[in-house]
Scaffold this active site. Structure first.
Site, PDB file in Angstrom:
ATOM      1  CD  GLU A  86       1.074   4.483  -1.493  1.00 50.69           C
ATOM      2  OE1 GLU A  86       1.282   5.509  -0.847  1.00 50.69           O
ATOM      3  OE2 GLU A  86       0.418   3.502  -1.033  1.00 50.69           O
ATOM      4  NE  ARG A 142      -0.686  12.766  -0.225  1.00 52.01           N
ATOM      5  CZ  ARG A 142      -1.120  11.556   0.090  1.00 52.01           C
ATOM      6  NH1 ARG A 142      -2.368  11.182  -0.192  1.00 52.01           N
ATOM      7  NH2 ARG A 142      -0.312  10.689   0.686  1.00 52.01           N
ATOM      8  CE  LYS A 194      -3.806  -4.761   1.442  1.00 48.19           C
ATOM      9  NZ  LYS A 194      -3.031  -4.226   0.298  1.00 48.19           N
TER      10      LYS A 194
HETATM   11  C1  MV4 Z   1      -0.094  -5.507   1.842  1.00 48.27           C
HETATM   12  C2  MV4 Z   1       0.992  -6.077   2.520  1.00 48.27           C
HETATM   13  C3  MV4 Z   1       1.296  -7.384   2.239  1.00 48.27           C
HETATM   14  N1  MV4 Z   1       0.549  -8.083   1.356  1.00 48.27           N
HETATM   15  N2  MV4 Z   1      -0.793  -6.224   0.968  1.00 48.27           N
HETATM   16  C4  MV4 Z   1      -0.112  -1.379   4.235  1.00 48.27           C
HETATM   17  C5  MV4 Z   1      -0.649  -0.062   3.816  1.00 48.27           C
HETATM   18  C6  MV4 Z   1      -1.603  -0.363   2.721  1.00 48.27           C
HETATM   19  N3  MV4 Z   1      -1.645   0.686   1.788  1.00 48.27           N
HETATM   20  C7  MV4 Z   1      -1.113  -1.629   2.151  1.00 48.27           C
HETATM   21  N4  MV4 Z   1      -0.261  -2.234   3.117  1.00 48.27           N
HETATM   22  C8  MV4 Z   1       0.212  -3.494   2.947  1.00 48.27           C
HETATM   23  N5  MV4 Z   1      -0.448  -4.244   2.044  1.00 48.27           N
HETATM   24  C9  MV4 Z   1      -0.465  -7.495   0.736  1.00 48.27           C
HETATM   25  N6  MV4 Z   1      -1.192  -8.198  -0.119  1.00 48.27           N
HETATM   26  C10 MV4 Z   1       1.725  -5.295   3.415  1.00 48.27           C
HETATM   27  C11 MV4 Z   1       1.322  -4.003   3.632  1.00 48.27           C
HETATM   28  C12 MV4 Z   1       2.106  -3.280   4.589  1.00 48.27           C
HETATM   29  C13 MV4 Z   1       2.868  -2.172   4.190  1.00 48.27           C
HETATM   30  C14 MV4 Z   1       2.904  -1.721   2.887  1.00 48.27           C
HETATM   31  C15 MV4 Z   1       3.651  -0.632   2.538  1.00 48.27           C
HETATM   32  C16 MV4 Z   1       4.404   0.022   3.488  1.00 48.27           C
HETATM   33  C17 MV4 Z   1       4.387  -0.399   4.784  1.00 48.27           C
HETATM   34  C18 MV4 Z   1       3.622  -1.486   5.166  1.00 48.27           C
HETATM   35  C19 MV4 Z   1       3.638  -1.910   6.487  1.00 48.27           C
HETATM   36  C20 MV4 Z   1       2.878  -2.986   6.842  1.00 48.27           C
HETATM   37  C21 MV4 Z   1       2.110  -3.656   5.903  1.00 48.27           C
END
Ligand code: MV4
Length: 664
Positions: A275, A292, A158
C-alpha cells in the site's frame, strides 16, 4: 498440484477459493461454525467439518482445531483467505510443523510486516520511498521532539504497533507536540501494549493506491497493476478500482517496481499487496504491506484477466509464476463495491437480520458477484457484515461506472438494511465520475451521498397499493397459504364500484388511501389527489402506469411489509390495516356503525358462534366498503339491521355475548 485443500475461512472468500480450486480439479474441505451449518461455502465444498460455536474465537480462529481437521480429512494445504488466521505467524508455523502447506507467505515475512517501524526500516533499505519522518528505536521525548521539528508540521504520529488507521494523531504545530505525544503514547499502550511512535509528515490530500504483487519460491516477482482504494469510511474500503485514475505509466512502473523490491526484501512468496500513499504531485510513499489475498483482488483479476487464487495454488505447490512482468497486460477498467449489511442513515451501524428477498444482477463479462450468502440466509452479529462484492468491468472508467450504477439497481435486498442506495449515490456522484479521489472523499461529499428520494411520495404510495392489489389477486382465486394475510377471504368484491380503504405506514406516518378497482385498472385516492393506475405483477416485477407515466419496479411483500426497488432506491411501507377496525366502533359487546351508510351484507345470524376477527357485517359508505368484524370470540345475540338498510353513524348494528377467557 494438490489434490485436496482446506479452506480456513467462511463467506464470500471461502466460496471464491472453492470455485477456482474446483475449476482446477481440486477437492475442497470447508470448516464451519454453528451459525454456518447451512452456509453457501459449506454447500459448495466437497466435505465440511464443524469446528465450534458461532463466535470466531471459538471456531474460525481455532488454529489447532483446523489443523486437526486438515489432517483428518487428508488435505495437503490450507488456504486462510483474508482476516481470521491469514496473517497469524503462529498458525503459518503450525501448518508447516504439521506437514501442511500454508497457502501464503512464510511466517517470517508475515512477522516482518507486523511492526510499522521495522517494516519501514526494511523498505528504506530496499529503496522503497517512505514519507519523510522518523522510525527509530530511540523513543525518548526529546529525540521525538527534535525529529518532529526536523520533519515539519503538520505531522502524523503513528503507533508502531498500530495498523488500519488505529493509533494515529495529527499534530498541527510544535506547541501541541508534547501533549499530543503523551496522549498518543497512552492510547497506543492501552490499545496495543506498546507505546512506541513513529513520526511522518502529514499528507493532507493523499490517495490510497496499492500494488498487487506476486512472488514464487524461485525468486521471481511481478506486479499486477494497481488498485485505487481511496474511497473509504473509517478505514473500511467502500469502492475500489483498477487501474488508479490519472496515474502515469512512469509512476505505475516506478510504484510497481518499488512494490516488488519491497516484497523481495522480505523473501516474500505468494500474493501480497504493497500500500502506498499517493500524493497529488505523483509522489508515492510506502504505507504498509498486506501479506494475504485481499478483499479487493477481483478488480485486478478483471483488468488482467488472471485468476489470483489459481496463481496462489500454483505458487504454493512450487510452480514458477505463470507470467513474466513483460507478459502482464491490463485492459479496461474495473470497479468493486462492497455491499454491507449496515444502516447509512444511522452512522453506518452494522445491521443484522434475515435476507428474506435477495436478487443479484445477472453475471456476465461486465458484472461479477462474489458472495457467500443466498436468499433466506441470516446476517448475524458474529461476522463481518459484508454481504457481497459487486465487481464490474468495461473498456473505460466512464462505462464501468455506468455498469456499476446499473448493477446496483439490480441488486435487491429486503429484510436487512444495506448500503446499496449509498453505493449507488457514490458511484453516480459527479466528483466520483470526475475521479476527484482522496481518502476524504466520503466526508467531503456527504450531501451528495445522501440525496433526497427521487421517487415522488404519492407515486410511491400508488405503486405500493398496486403491488399489494396485484399480489392479492392469485390469493383471491384460491391461495394455498391460509396464513398469508392476502389470502384472507375478505369482503371486497372485484370489479365492484366500491373503493376500499388501505392504510400504508411509511416511517411514523400513516397514509390513508382509497383504492377503487375497475375493469381496466384502479383509481387510487391519496390525500386530495386521484391517480389512474394500471398495474401488472409478474413474480416480483410490477409494471405500472400512473396517469400516463409508465414506471416499473420490483418489490417484495411479506407479512404486510412491502419493499419496492426503483432505480437504486428502496421504498418501504407497512400495510397498516385495510378495514375499519373494531376498536373504533365497539361498545361493550356491541358494534356500532362507523359512519352513515348502507348495510351491504350481514354474514351471520343470531345464535352464531363467532371468532375474533370474523367479518360480521359489511357496510358501504361514500363508495367504500367497510368490514365490521368481531372484536373477540363470542356468540351473536341480536342483529338490528338487514341487508339494504340505511344506518346512521353510531347506530348499534349487532350485539355479541363476548366469551370470557377461561382462567386455564
Ligand atoms: C497517512 C496519512 C497522511 N499522511 N500518513 C491511514 C491508515 C494507515 N494505514 C495509514 N493512514 C494514513 N496515513 C501520512 N503520513 C493518511 C492516512 C489516512 C488514510 C490512508 C489510506 C486510506 C484512507 C485513509 C484515511 C485517513 C487517513
Amino acid at each position: 498440484m494438490f489434490s485436496k485443500i482446506l479452506i480456513a475461512n467462511r463467506g464470500e472468500i471461502a466460496c471464491r477459493i472453492i470455485q477456482t480450486a474446483h475449476r482446477m480439479g481440486l477437492r475442497c474441505v470447508a470448516v464451519y461454525s454453528d451459525a454456518d451449518a447451512n452456509a453457501r461455502h459449506v454447500a459448495m465444498a466437497d466435505e465440511a467439518f464443524h469446528i465450534g460455536p458461532a463466535p470466531s474465537s471459538d471456531s474460525y480462529l481455532r488454529g489447532e482445531k483446523i489443523i486437526d481437521v486438515a489432517r483428518q480429512s487428508g488435505a495437503q494445504a490450507i488456504h486462510p483467505g483474508y482476516g481470521f488466521l491469514s496473517e497469524n505467524t503462529e498458525f503459518a508455523e503450525a501448518c508447516e510443523a504439521n506437514d501442511l502447506v500454508f497457502i501464503g507467505p512464510t511466517s517470517s515475512a508475515i512477522a516482518a510486516m507486523g511492526s510499522k517501524s521495522a517494516a519501514k526500516a526494511i523498505m528504506e533499505k530496499a529503496g522503497v520511498p517512505l514519507v519523510p519522518g522518523y522510525h527509530g528505536d530511540d523513543q525518548s521525548p526529546d529525540t521525538l521532539r527534535t525529529e518532529a521539528e526536523k520533519c515539519g508540521f503538520p505531522l502524523l504520529l503513528k503507533a508502531v504497533a498500530g495498523g488500519g488507521g488505529k493509533g494515529m494523531r495529527v499534530v498541527e504545530s510544535l506547541s501541541e507536540f508534547d501533549d499530543a505525544l503523551a496522549a498518543a503514547q497512552r492510547e497506543a499502550r492501552n490499545a496495543f501494549g506498546n507505546p512506541d511512535m513513529l513520526i511522518e509528515r502529514y499528507l493532507t490530500q493523499p490517495r490510497h493506491v496499492e500494488i498487487q504483487v506476486f512472488c514464487d519460491q524461485h525468486g521471481n516477482g511481478v506486479y499486477l497493476a494497481e488498485r485505487d482504494c481511496s474511497v473509504q469510511r473509517r478505514h473500511q474500503k467502500v469502492l475500489e478500482e483498477a487501474p488508479a485514475p490519472g496515474l502515469t505509466e512512469e509512476t505505475r512502473k516506478a510504484m510497481g517496481e518499488a512494490a516488488v523490491r519491497a516484497a523481495q526484501a522480505i523473501d516474500y512468496v505468494g500474493a501480497g499487496t504493497v500500500e502506498f500513499l499517493y500524493d497529488v504531485d505523483g509522489s508515492f510513499f510506502f504505507m504498509e504491506m498486506n501479506t494475504r489475498l485481499q478483499v479487493e483482488h477481483p478488480v485486478t483479476e478483471m483488468v488482467t484477466g488472471l485468476d489470483l487464487v489459481e496463481w496462489q495454488l500454483k505458487v504454493a505447490w512450487g510452480e514458477p509464476l505463470p507470467l513474466q512482468q513483460s507478459d502482464v497486460k491490463t485492459r479496461g477498467h474495473a470497479l468493486e463495491a462492497r455491499i454491507y449489511a449496515e444502516d447509512p442513515d444511522h452512522d453506518f451501524l452494522p445491521a443484522t437480520g434475515h435476507l428474506r428477498y435477495l436478487r443479484t444482477p445477472d453475471e456476465n463479462t461486465h458484472v461479477r458477484v462474489d458472495t457467500g450468502v443466498t436468499e433466506g440466509d441470516d446476517i448475524s452479529i458474529h461476522y463481518d457484515p459484508m454481504i457481497a462484492k459487486l465487481i464490474v468491468w468495461d473498456e473505460n472508467r466512464d462505462q464501468a461506472i455506468n455498469r456499476m450504477v446499473q448493477a446496483l439497481e439490480n441488486y435487491r435486498i429486503a429484510g436487512v438494511k444495506t448500503n446499496v442506495r449509498f453505493l449507488h449515490a457514490l458511484a453516480d456522484a459527479q466528483p466520483f465520475r470526475e475521479a476527484n479521489l482522496t481518502t476524504g472523499f466520503i466526508e467531503d461529499h456527504r450531501k451528495l451521498l445522501f440525496p433526497a428520494p427521487k421517487l415522488d411520495a404519492h407515486k410511491a404510495l400508488v405503486l405500493a397499493s398496486g403491488f399489494i392489489q396485484e399480489q392479492r389477486k392469485p390469493a383471491e382465486s384460491g391461495s394455498t397459504d391460509p396464513f398469508s394475510p392476502f389470502s384472507r377471504r375478505n369482503s371486497w368484491r372485484m370489479n365492484s364500484e366500491y373503493a376500499h380503504p388501505m392504510q400504508l405506514q411509511v416511517g411514523d406516518e400513516i397514509h390513508d388511501l382509497k383504492v377503487l378497482e375497475r375493469n381496466d385498472g384502479y383509481q387510487v385516492f391519496v390525500g386530495d389527489s386521484v391517480y389512474n393506475l394500471t398495474a401488472r405483477l409478474e413474480d416480483d416485477y410490477l409494471q405500472a402506469v400512473i396517469n400516463g407515466h409508465r414506471i416499473s419496479v420490483h418489490g417484495n411483500l411479506h407479512d404486510g411489509q412491502l419493499v419496492l426497488f426503483c432505480e437504486g432506491e428502496t421504498f418501504q411501507c407497512h400495510l397498516y390495516r385495510e378495514t375499519y377496525q373494531l376498536e373504533d366502533a365497539i361498545g361493550e359487546g356491541s358494534l356500532a356503525a362507523p359512519m352513515n351508510g348502507a348495510i351491504v351484507a350481514v354474514q351471520v345470524e343470531a345464535g352464531d358462534a363467532v371468532t375474533a376477527g370474523q367479518t360480521l357485517v359489511i357496510m358501504e359508505a361514500m363508495k367504500m366498503e367497510h368490514a365490521i368484524k368481531a372484536p373477540a370470540d363470542g356468540v351473536v345475540s341480536e342483529i338490528f339491521f338487514a341487508e339494504g338498510d340505511q344506518v346512521s353513524e353510531g347506530a348499534e348494528l349487532i350485539a355479541i355475548d363476548i366469551q370470557e377467557e377461561d382462567a386455564e
